[in-house]
Motif scaffolding. Structure first.
Motif, PDB file in Angstrom:
ATOM      1  N   VAL A  50      28.856 -35.699 -19.816  1.00  0.00           N
ATOM      2  CA  VAL A  50      28.123 -36.256 -18.675  1.00  0.00           C
ATOM      3  C   VAL A  50      27.694 -35.142 -17.731  1.00  0.00           C
ATOM      4  O   VAL A  50      26.589 -35.163 -17.180  1.00  0.00           O
ATOM      5  CB  VAL A  50      28.994 -37.296 -17.934  1.00  0.00           C
ATOM      6  CG1 VAL A  50      28.239 -37.858 -16.735  1.00  0.00           C
ATOM      7  CG2 VAL A  50      29.393 -38.418 -18.866  1.00  0.00           C
ATOM      8  N   ASN A  51      28.569 -34.141 -17.529  1.00  0.00           N
ATOM      9  CA  ASN A  51      28.213 -33.006 -16.667  1.00  0.00           C
ATOM     10  C   ASN A  51      26.946 -32.326 -17.145  1.00  0.00           C
ATOM     11  O   ASN A  51      26.052 -31.994 -16.358  1.00  0.00           O
ATOM     12  CB  ASN A  51      29.355 -31.986 -16.648  1.00  0.00           C
ATOM     13  CG  ASN A  51      30.508 -32.405 -15.766  1.00  0.00           C
ATOM     14  OD1 ASN A  51      30.388 -33.335 -14.983  1.00  0.00           O
ATOM     15  ND2 ASN A  51      31.635 -31.733 -15.908  1.00  0.00           N
ATOM     16  N   SER A  54      23.902 -34.684 -16.763  1.00  0.00           N
ATOM     17  CA  SER A  54      23.606 -34.835 -15.334  1.00  0.00           C
ATOM     18  C   SER A  54      22.983 -33.568 -14.767  1.00  0.00           C
ATOM     19  O   SER A  54      22.104 -33.633 -13.896  1.00  0.00           O
ATOM     20  CB  SER A  54      24.888 -35.164 -14.571  1.00  0.00           C
ATOM     21  OG  SER A  54      25.435 -36.383 -15.004  1.00  0.00           O
ATOM     22  N   GLY A  58      19.509 -33.541 -12.988  1.00  0.00           N
ATOM     23  CA  GLY A  58      19.390 -33.015 -11.635  1.00  0.00           C
ATOM     24  C   GLY A  58      18.333 -31.942 -11.539  1.00  0.00           C
ATOM     25  O   GLY A  58      17.574 -31.867 -10.559  1.00  0.00           O
ATOM     26  N   THR A  84      18.018 -40.263 -10.349  1.00  0.00           N
ATOM     27  CA  THR A  84      18.821 -39.451 -11.264  1.00  0.00           C
ATOM     28  C   THR A  84      20.306 -39.530 -10.913  1.00  0.00           C
ATOM     29  O   THR A  84      21.160 -39.491 -11.804  1.00  0.00           O
ATOM     30  CB  THR A  84      18.363 -37.983 -11.242  1.00  0.00           C
ATOM     31  OG1 THR A  84      18.380 -37.487  -9.897  1.00  0.00           O
ATOM     32  CG2 THR A  84      16.967 -37.837 -11.803  1.00  0.00           C
ATOM     33  N   SER A  85      20.618 -39.655  -9.625  1.00  0.00           N
ATOM     34  CA  SER A  85      22.018 -39.810  -9.241  1.00  0.00           C
ATOM     35  C   SER A  85      22.578 -41.139  -9.747  1.00  0.00           C
ATOM     36  O   SER A  85      23.738 -41.220 -10.158  1.00  0.00           O
ATOM     37  CB  SER A  85      22.169 -39.726  -7.721  1.00  0.00           C
ATOM     38  OG  SER A  85      21.913 -38.421  -7.260  1.00  0.00           O
ATOM     39  N   GLU A  88      23.292 -40.669 -13.341  1.00  0.00           N
ATOM     40  CA  GLU A  88      24.513 -39.885 -13.480  1.00  0.00           C
ATOM     41  C   GLU A  88      25.744 -40.773 -13.283  1.00  0.00           C
ATOM     42  O   GLU A  88      26.706 -40.705 -14.061  1.00  0.00           O
ATOM     43  CB  GLU A  88      24.534 -38.750 -12.454  1.00  0.00           C
ATOM     44  CG  GLU A  88      25.793 -37.907 -12.495  1.00  0.00           C
ATOM     45  CD  GLU A  88      25.784 -36.784 -11.473  1.00  0.00           C
ATOM     46  OE1 GLU A  88      26.839 -36.153 -11.292  1.00  0.00           O
ATOM     47  OE2 GLU A  88      24.725 -36.537 -10.869  1.00  0.00           O
ATOM     48  N   SER A 151      25.989 -34.757  -5.149  1.00  0.00           N
ATOM     49  CA  SER A 151      26.610 -35.616  -6.163  1.00  0.00           C
ATOM     50  C   SER A 151      27.074 -34.798  -7.357  1.00  0.00           C
ATOM     51  O   SER A 151      28.136 -35.075  -7.935  1.00  0.00           O
ATOM     52  CB  SER A 151      25.632 -36.713  -6.611  1.00  0.00           C
ATOM     53  OG  SER A 151      24.499 -36.165  -7.238  1.00  0.00           O
ATOM     54  N   SER A 152      26.317 -33.754  -7.729  1.00  0.00           N
ATOM     55  CA  SER A 152      26.743 -32.879  -8.825  1.00  0.00           C
ATOM     56  C   SER A 152      28.028 -32.152  -8.461  1.00  0.00           C
ATOM     57  O   SER A 152      28.946 -32.031  -9.281  1.00  0.00           O
ATOM     58  CB  SER A 152      25.640 -31.860  -9.154  1.00  0.00           C
ATOM     59  OG  SER A 152      24.517 -32.477  -9.712  1.00  0.00           O
ATOM     60  N   HIS A 155      30.926 -34.534  -8.505  1.00  0.00           N
ATOM     61  CA  HIS A 155      31.265 -34.829  -9.898  1.00  0.00           C
ATOM     62  C   HIS A 155      32.067 -33.680 -10.511  1.00  0.00           C
ATOM     63  O   HIS A 155      33.069 -33.899 -11.198  1.00  0.00           O
ATOM     64  CB  HIS A 155      29.986 -35.077 -10.686  1.00  0.00           C
ATOM     65  CG  HIS A 155      30.222 -35.456 -12.116  1.00  0.00           C
ATOM     66  ND1 HIS A 155      29.240 -35.433 -13.054  1.00  0.00           N
ATOM     67  CD2 HIS A 155      31.347 -35.848 -12.765  1.00  0.00           C
ATOM     68  CE1 HIS A 155      29.736 -35.798 -14.223  1.00  0.00           C
ATOM     69  NE2 HIS A 155      31.014 -36.054 -14.069  1.00  0.00           N
TER      70      HIS A 155
END
Length: 333
Positions: A50-51, A54, A58, A84-85, A88, A151-152, A155
């Motif tokens: 997911v990282n 995402s 991003g 996009t958030s 994610e 948000s990144s 996360h």
């Protein structure tokens, strides 16, 4: 309508670093999973997938958000950051479901683990790198008002917490030989990851739907109260929208009706510039001038007003709630 440019978006280069580091860490966790056959390590690897996804989402959203407004997007492209958030957050939640499924299956059927010592060192190293990248991402995101980088970063830091939990579980299994601990830890972090995903989705949807931000309105109201002039009889119907790193503020300001157009415009400009100088991002304003009515006299503090019809009786203290109400203030409200 007036736009005050304060900062430009310079986050794309850092987002590329997040993507590159994400790929490296994902590969490291895959290696650790293959070595250990651990459900907890599997949960960490799933989150790393997911990282990576995402990070690239991003990167794409920051590219779009930086594009200038055009005929089809009169407010620019900044809303894509919320989209996009939300994606994610959805991916994080799906990863949580997969982890819970795998952990439950292993808890029922049992599993043999191996090479835990080497796996511990690999996973611990990824935790350190993730935390550093997450911290930097959040700081840059706050400085540039980028929901994508914030948000990144959150996360990545939540991934650090889960990774540390994985390390602890591997250490416990290594010394106690209780393999079930591995599956239980995987289940716990599966639910935790789902909760993080929900929070990201909730924040993104609030931005997409232009949900009111009471805290921002309250801060702005306090600032205007502190610097208000008697001629600024009333401020109401204020709305704040966020487009990426930019803000759009609509509001109505009530001024004495006998002001010449140039005088009224200068007063409105003074309010706009005051807000712009004390806002840490690019702001677009759409202020509407209202003329005062007889009902405004009771809350108007203009001295020696030549057309006053009743005495001043009450000062309206602006707050986040009343500056957003659609109607002009009176002594009753």
């Amino acid at each position: 309508m007036k736009t005050i440019n304060k900062k430009t978006n310079s986050n794309i280069a850092f987002q590329k670093w997040i993507a590159a580091v994400g790929i490296i860490l994902f590969i490291g966790k895959l290696v650790a999973w293959k070595l250990t056959n651990s459900d907890a390590v599997f949960s960490d690897a799933m989150e790393s997938i997911v990282n990576v996804i995402s990070a690239f989402l991003g990167l794409y959203s920051l590219y779009l958000a930086a594009k200038p407004r055009d005929e089809n997007h009169p407010y620019g492209h900044g809303k894509v950051e919320f989209v996009t958030s939300a994606i994610e957050g959805s991916l994080i939640s799906i990863a949580g479901v997969m982890i819970i499924y795998e952990g439950t299956n292993s808890l029922i059927s049992g599993k043999v683990l191996s090479k835990l010592d080497l796996g511990i060192w690999i996973i611990a190293a990824t935790a350190i790198v993730n935390y550093i990248m997450g911290y930097i991402s959040i700081q840059i995101g706050k400085r540039e008002n980028s929901i994508v980088l914030i948000s990144s970063g959150k996360h990545l830091q939540s991934d650090t917490i889960t990774t540390l939990g994985v390390v602890i579980s591997l250490v416990l299994v290594y010394f106690t030989k209780n393999v079930w601990i591995d599956s239980v830890v995987a289940l716990f972090f599966g639910f935790y990851i789902m909760f993080i995903g929900y929070k990201i989705i909730r924040k993104s949807l609030s931005g997409i739907m232009d949900e009111a931000d009471p805290e921002m309105l309250e801060r702005l109201a306090k600032f205007l109260n502190k610097n208000r002039k008697p001629e600024w009889i009333d401020v109401h119907n204020m709305k704040i929208q966020q487009f990426g790193s930019r803000l759009h503020i609509d509001a109505h300001i009530t001024l004495p009706w006998y002001f010449e157009l140039r005088t009224a415009h200068d007063e409105m400009e003074e309010v706009i510039k005051l807000i712009a100088k004390n806002t840490d991002r690019t702001v677009e304003f759409n202020f509407h001038m209202d003329d005062c009515k007889p009902t405004s006299c009771a809350i108007c503090r203009v001295d020696n007003c030549p057309v006053r019809q009743q005495a001043f009786t009450k000062k309206i203290e602006w707050n986040g709630e009343n500056i957003s109400q659609p109607d002009k203030h009176t002594q009753e409200n």
